[in-house]
Design an enzyme around this catalytic site. Structure first.
Site, PDB file in Angstrom:
ATOM      1  N   HIS A 156       0.835  -1.201   0.000  1.00 36.83           N
ATOM      2  CA  HIS A 156       0.000   0.000   0.000  1.00 36.83           C
ATOM      3  C   HIS A 156       0.874   1.257   0.000  1.00 36.83           C
ATOM      4  O   HIS A 156       0.701   2.156  -0.834  1.00 36.83           O
ATOM      5  CB  HIS A 156      -0.900  -0.042   1.244  1.00 36.83           C
ATOM      6  CG  HIS A 156      -1.717   1.190   1.489  1.00 36.83           C
ATOM      7  ND1 HIS A 156      -3.092   1.182   1.445  1.00 36.83           N
ATOM      8  CD2 HIS A 156      -1.370   2.466   1.807  1.00 36.83           C
ATOM      9  CE1 HIS A 156      -3.545   2.395   1.708  1.00 36.83           C
ATOM     10  NE2 HIS A 156      -2.517   3.197   1.945  1.00 36.83           N
ATOM     11  N   GLU A 157       1.818   1.324   0.929  1.00 36.16           N
ATOM     12  CA  GLU A 157       2.653   2.522   1.019  1.00 36.16           C
ATOM     13  C   GLU A 157       3.510   2.683  -0.232  1.00 36.16           C
ATOM     14  O   GLU A 157       3.698   3.790  -0.731  1.00 36.16           O
ATOM     15  CB  GLU A 157       3.530   2.483   2.271  1.00 36.16           C
ATOM     16  CG  GLU A 157       2.755   2.437   3.601  1.00 36.16           C
ATOM     17  CD  GLU A 157       1.740   3.557   3.777  1.00 36.16           C
ATOM     18  OE1 GLU A 157       1.829   4.597   3.078  1.00 36.16           O
ATOM     19  OE2 GLU A 157       0.812   3.390   4.597  1.00 36.16           O
ATOM     20  N   HIS A 160       1.563   4.164  -3.071  1.00 36.81           N
ATOM     21  CA  HIS A 160       1.507   5.637  -3.031  1.00 36.81           C
ATOM     22  C   HIS A 160       2.741   6.208  -3.721  1.00 36.81           C
ATOM     23  O   HIS A 160       2.646   7.136  -4.519  1.00 36.81           O
ATOM     24  CB  HIS A 160       1.485   6.136  -1.585  1.00 36.81           C
ATOM     25  CG  HIS A 160       0.151   6.032  -0.901  1.00 36.81           C
ATOM     26  ND1 HIS A 160      -1.034   6.327  -1.524  1.00 36.81           N
ATOM     27  CD2 HIS A 160      -0.174   5.705   0.373  1.00 36.81           C
ATOM     28  CE1 HIS A 160      -2.035   6.171  -0.659  1.00 36.81           C
ATOM     29  NE2 HIS A 160      -1.543   5.785   0.498  1.00 36.81           N
ATOM     30  N   HIS A 166      -5.764   6.516  -2.568  1.00 40.65           N
ATOM     31  CA  HIS A 166      -6.623   5.517  -1.941  1.00 40.65           C
ATOM     32  C   HIS A 166      -7.790   5.188  -2.862  1.00 40.65           C
ATOM     33  O   HIS A 166      -8.330   6.076  -3.516  1.00 40.65           O
ATOM     34  CB  HIS A 166      -7.163   6.043  -0.606  1.00 40.65           C
ATOM     35  CG  HIS A 166      -6.077   6.202   0.403  1.00 40.65           C
ATOM     36  ND1 HIS A 166      -5.959   7.301   1.208  1.00 40.65           N
ATOM     37  CD2 HIS A 166      -5.048   5.387   0.725  1.00 40.65           C
ATOM     38  CE1 HIS A 166      -4.902   7.154   1.983  1.00 40.65           C
ATOM     39  NE2 HIS A 166      -4.323   6.002   1.711  1.00 40.65           N
ATOM     40  N   TYR A 211      -9.357   1.655   2.191  1.00 37.44           N
ATOM     41  CA  TYR A 211      -9.433   1.658   3.650  1.00 37.44           C
ATOM     42  C   TYR A 211     -10.353   0.539   4.134  1.00 37.44           C
ATOM     43  O   TYR A 211     -11.250   0.103   3.408  1.00 37.44           O
ATOM     44  CB  TYR A 211     -10.064   2.969   4.140  1.00 37.44           C
ATOM     45  CG  TYR A 211      -9.125   4.140   4.311  1.00 37.44           C
ATOM     46  CD1 TYR A 211      -7.775   4.070   3.977  1.00 37.44           C
ATOM     47  CD2 TYR A 211      -9.606   5.338   4.848  1.00 37.44           C
ATOM     48  CE1 TYR A 211      -6.951   5.164   4.156  1.00 37.44           C
ATOM     49  CE2 TYR A 211      -8.782   6.431   5.020  1.00 37.44           C
ATOM     50  CZ  TYR A 211      -7.455   6.345   4.665  1.00 37.44           C
ATOM     51  OH  TYR A 211      -6.656   7.428   4.843  1.00 37.44           O
TER      52      TYR A 211
HETATM   53 ZN    ZN Z   1      -2.500   5.251   2.216  1.00 38.82          ZN
END
Ligand code: ZN
Length: 370
Positions: A156-157, A160, A166, A211
């Site tokens: 996930h990171e 980015h 997101h 999320y």
């Molecule tokens: Zn994030």
């Protein structure tokens, strides 16, 4: 060319929206195009600077092709990475393993940084965070020991850093989720929507970029995000990249690569003959136990040493992992293959002549053994 112009326009517009959307939350009204994400999907630790921060920067919007990592002549997008020695050896290999999955399934290749000027530095952070896209020079990604060390949270990171927002911030998100503003007090900025570049690919509840239902809830037990129309759809998994996550990385970086997270799978067009040059990779990923892989049908072009068309199986998540089944071709049946790890990679290659009906395969998780 039109597509490129369209993409540039989109990127510009999307980033511009970010800038505008953040101005209220920030004293900074510069044209600031580097967006800084801070969030904690899996932990209770307070976010210390809010979810998204503007970073003072001089870039003009049209330069924002430079938010993407460059593609080299071999078609690979090399992203140099350095992992801080604040992590234990085991943690570093776990992080490297999570990144390897991205490297195997997409044309993004995370490579060990040597002297490259632009690179990602994975550091032990007080929160889980990343910049958005490439910012130039050394850019940190923060991981918290017990906060975001799940495979999917690491990915996930890094996603980015590759330029992804997101999933629930997509422009079309209101068709798929309802944001429960009444259960969000402190972190409303984390639930914004942007004029995103959706790459023509569907909204993905199972994205590592989505999320979880209860993230940032101010009321214990009350969700902040509810899928619509079916509120029971699971969201916020961090087990690892979804098939759409893989597709989106390849699309954003304009790569054509056949790779899938496998459940049951078969060669292209099966049971009709597979086309020439139809190479593909399937990654089988489970949490624990053993993987039992069965080929229920197998019919590939026969060649000496199987140098033409073949299936090859690795115990691990890359083509440098130990080989479980070396190049195999001709007619089956194949014995079932057992792997003791949590990932198996299946490679299929076909050359430019002669095809056959191909194969179909599936796997089971082994039972717990005492
Ligand atoms: Zn994030």
């Amino acid at each position: 060319l039109l597509y490129t112009l369209f993409s540039i326009f989109h990127t510009f517009f999307f980033l511009k929206m970010f800038t505008i959307s953040m101005e209220n939350n920030s004293q900074n009204s510069d044209v600031a195009l580097n967006v800084h994400f801070l969030h904690l999907p899996d932990s209770e630790i307070a976010v210390y600077e809010g979810d998204i921060l503007l970073r003072r920067g001089q870039r003009s919007a049209i330069n924002c092709e430079s938010c993407l990592w460059p593609k080299s002549l071999d078609g690979l997008v090399k992203v140099p990475v350095n992992i801080s020695s604040d992590f234990s050896l085991a943690e570093r290999s776990w992080i490297a393993d999570a990144l390897q999955e991205v490297s195997t399934l997409t044309c993004v290749k995370f490579v060990n940084r040597t002297t490259e000027a632009d690179y990602v530095y994975v550091e032990r952070g007080q929160s889980c965070w990343s910049y958005f896209g490439k910012i130039g020079g050394r850019q940190a990604v923060g991981l918290v020991k017990n906060g975001c060390m799940d495979k999917g949270a690491i990915q996930h990171e890094m996603n980015h850093a590759l330029g992804f927002i997101h999933e629930q911030a997509r422009s079309d998100r209101d068709k798929f989720v309802k944001i429960m503003w009444e259960h969000i007090t402190a972190e409303q900025g984390n639930f914004g929507k942007v004029n995103s570049k959706n790459l023509g690919l569907p909204y993905d509840y199972s994205s590592v970029m989505h999320y979880g239902a209860y993230d940032f809830s101010s009321t214990p037990g009350k969700p902040t995000i509810v899928p619509v129309p079916n509120p029971l759809v699971p969201i916020g998994q961090r087990e690892g990249l979804s098939n759409l996550d893989v597709a989106k990385i390849n699309k954003l970086y304009k790569c054509s690569k056949c790779s899938k997270i496998a459940s049951s799978f078969s060669s292209v067009n099966y049971p009709s003959p597979y086309p020439n040059n139809s190479n593909c990779l399937w990654l089988i990923r489970i949490r624990r136990n053993k993987i039992f892989l069965q080929f229920e049908a197998f019919d590939l072009q026969t060649s000496s040493d199987c140098s033409s068309d073949y299936v090859k199986v690795y115990s691990g998540n890359s083509k440098s992992s130990p080989v479980l089944l070396d190049k195999y071709c001709g007619q089956g049946p194949l014995p079932s293959i057992v792997a003791s790890g949590s990932t198996v990679l299946v490679e299929f290659a076909s050359d430019e002549t002669v095809t056959a009906t191909g194969f179909r395969a599936s796997y089971n998780r082994g039972m717990n053994t005492p």
